[in-house]
Scaffold this motif. Sequence first.
Motif, PDB file in Angstrom:
ATOM      1  N   UNK A   1       0.840  -1.206   0.000  1.00 49.27           N
ATOM      2  CA  UNK A   1       0.000   0.000   0.000  1.00 49.27           C
ATOM      3  C   UNK A   1       0.871   1.251   0.000  1.00 49.27           C
ATOM      4  N   UNK A   2       0.313   2.384  -0.456  1.00 51.06           N
ATOM      5  CA  UNK A   2       1.052   3.643  -0.334  1.00 51.06           C
ATOM      6  C   UNK A   2       1.338   3.945   1.141  1.00 51.06           C
ATOM      7  N   UNK A   3       2.415   4.662   1.408  1.00 50.55           N
ATOM      8  CA  UNK A   3       2.815   4.949   2.805  1.00 50.55           C
ATOM      9  C   UNK A   3       1.736   5.700   3.588  1.00 50.55           C
ATOM     10  N   UNK A   4       0.920   6.468   2.869  1.00 49.59           N
ATOM     11  CA  UNK A   4      -0.128   7.252   3.535  1.00 49.59           C
ATOM     12  C   UNK A   4      -1.503   6.626   3.304  1.00 49.59           C
ATOM     13  N   UNK A   5      -1.543   5.315   3.159  1.00 49.23           N
ATOM     14  CA  UNK A   5      -2.787   4.636   2.774  1.00 49.23           C
ATOM     15  C   UNK A   5      -3.949   4.995   3.704  1.00 49.23           C
ATOM     16  N   UNK A   6      -5.095   5.293   3.095  1.00 52.76           N
ATOM     17  CA  UNK A   6      -6.328   5.555   3.852  1.00 52.76           C
ATOM     18  C   UNK A   6      -7.240   4.370   3.583  1.00 52.76           C
ATOM     19  N   UNK A   7      -7.255   3.429   4.524  1.00 51.69           N
ATOM     20  CA  UNK A   7      -7.862   2.132   4.253  1.00 51.69           C
ATOM     21  C   UNK A   7      -9.192   1.977   5.005  1.00 51.69           C
ATOM     22  N   UNK A   8     -10.200   1.438   4.325  1.00 52.40           N
ATOM     23  CA  UNK A   8     -11.452   1.057   4.988  1.00 52.40           C
ATOM     24  C   UNK A   8     -11.585  -0.452   4.914  1.00 52.40           C
ATOM     25  N   UNK A   9     -11.853  -1.102   6.052  1.00 55.99           N
ATOM     26  CA  UNK A   9     -11.885  -2.566   6.061  1.00 55.99           C
ATOM     27  C   UNK A   9     -13.212  -3.070   6.629  1.00 55.99           C
ATOM     28  N   UNK A  10     -13.854  -3.952   5.864  1.00 58.91           N
ATOM     29  CA  UNK A  10     -15.107  -4.561   6.297  1.00 58.91           C
ATOM     30  C   UNK A  10     -14.787  -5.926   6.926  1.00 58.91           C
TER      31      UNK A  10
ATOM     32  N   UNK B   1       3.098   1.299   7.129  1.00 52.76           N
ATOM     33  CA  UNK B   1       2.727   2.556   6.471  1.00 52.76           C
ATOM     34  C   UNK B   1       2.558   3.615   7.558  1.00 52.76           C
ATOM     35  N   UNK B   2       3.623   4.287   7.926  1.00 48.09           N
ATOM     36  CA  UNK B   2       3.588   5.171   9.103  1.00 48.09           C
ATOM     37  C   UNK B   2       2.525   6.271   9.019  1.00 48.09           C
ATOM     38  N   UNK B   3       2.262   6.749   7.814  1.00 47.40           N
ATOM     39  CA  UNK B   3       1.247   7.816   7.700  1.00 47.40           C
ATOM     40  C   UNK B   3      -0.132   7.276   7.409  1.00 47.40           C
ATOM     41  N   UNK B   4      -0.298   5.953   7.506  1.00 51.37           N
ATOM     42  CA  UNK B   4      -1.559   5.328   7.096  1.00 51.37           C
ATOM     43  C   UNK B   4      -2.672   5.498   8.125  1.00 51.37           C
ATOM     44  N   UNK B   5      -3.908   5.385   7.646  1.00 49.66           N
ATOM     45  CA  UNK B   5      -5.066   5.407   8.550  1.00 49.66           C
ATOM     46  C   UNK B   5      -5.984   4.254   8.167  1.00 49.66           C
ATOM     47  N   UNK B   6      -6.674   3.714   9.173  1.00 46.66           N
ATOM     48  CA  UNK B   6      -7.549   2.571   8.901  1.00 46.66           C
ATOM     49  C   UNK B   6      -8.868   2.728   9.650  1.00 46.66           C
ATOM     50  N   UNK B   7      -9.955   2.536   8.959  1.00 44.39           N
ATOM     51  CA  UNK B   7     -11.287   2.525   9.572  1.00 44.39           C
ATOM     52  C   UNK B   7     -11.870   1.135   9.371  1.00 44.39           C
TER      53      UNK B   7
END
Length: 371
Positions: free
Chosen positions: A277-286, A307-313
């Motif tokens: 994934x990109x380092x700043x990945x903005x991921x949504x997971x079901x 991915x240090x700048x990543x976010x996950x919902x």
Amino acid sequence: MGAQILSPTAANIELAARELLRGELVAIPTETVYGLAGLAFDPAALAKIFATKERPTFDPLICHISTPADQPDWLARLEQCGLVDVGQLKASARHEVQLLLAAFWPGPLTLVLPKQAHVPDLATSGLRTVAVRSPAHPIAQALLQAVGQPLAAPSANRFGRISPTRSNHVLMELGDRINWILEGGDCQIGVESTILFVHPQGGLTLLRPGGIALEAIASRTGLKVTTVPLEAATSDTPAVAPGLLASHYAPRKSLTLMPTLLAKLPKPDRDILFASLPKEAQLGVLFASGNSQELTRRWEADLQTMCPGGRLTALSLSEQGESTEAARNLFAALRALDEDEKIEILWAEPFPSESGLGFAINDRLRRASHR
Ligand code: TXA
Ligand code: MG
């Protein structure tokens, strides 16, 4: 003019019935998903349904009928509503229809049966069969009674998109294209009806898994349903099962369906996935089960190691991983992740069991992820 959401008062059900009877469309609640309804015997209304949804006319519609209050004679009802040519069914097929409808109507079961000649070709895409169901939602039943004739109703979304399970989903999908949405609360089943092809000589083939599980059909009727794809089936079935496209129920964002439950992925495999994934990945997971907040916390920390700048919902379909609850939440959860502006990429894990409504859930997830 934008669509108006009508509270389901007796006066508004009358209003909706009048609109339908003069050839207009009304979005209606059912126990599965909201439908975009129009008169089944009015080709102009049917044409409006296809145009409004941008649906190709090779994809036939399901016709909805009311269930009389007293114990109905189902075969007589199918004939009398003007849709089904019961005379084409051999005794064993009649017996199967009777068993199925006594067990599951009104409810999320659609039967594909020989049609009467005057059913418009637009409703059936020119096939010699027609799909019929009687929805269990009390407001849908009240409306069907008030209209006094069958209503064709596909799911009330633009073609190929996520099906609506709340009135405001319909507003988002079709609000600029229709005038009326009848409010009916959140749909209690959450996936579309199970569709069975009834072979006129006897025998049943599954066309679409849905709100009635195959186990329930077996246990409540003793009937066996063949699940081989129709393409491979006998000559009295349509050459292709229309409308069952590989890509359907699709979010706007790219959705990847994982091959296995995320918790079952070994740490090295998980790291490889995150590293892609990109380092700043903005991921949504079901997720199929668990608590959404806890899953978000745990998996976001995991993501951030790669991915240090990543976010996950994370959104879970059911805390306990229960399939009827997961089905009820499926489309609303998919839509919420799709519409969240902070999310760019979607992942889903499969439902861990294909029993109960797990089969229908995984069918929808496969089609939603197909590119
Ligand atoms: O739960 C439901 O069934 C919902 C609610 C609104 O009742 N309706 C729904 O309709 O899911 P729709 O249009 O999304 O699905 C219709 C599908 C077609 O895509 C096709 O697969 C199948 O029903 N179908 C309809 N008529 C058929 C026929 N004559 N032969 C084979 N398949 C048919
Ligand atoms: Mg649909």
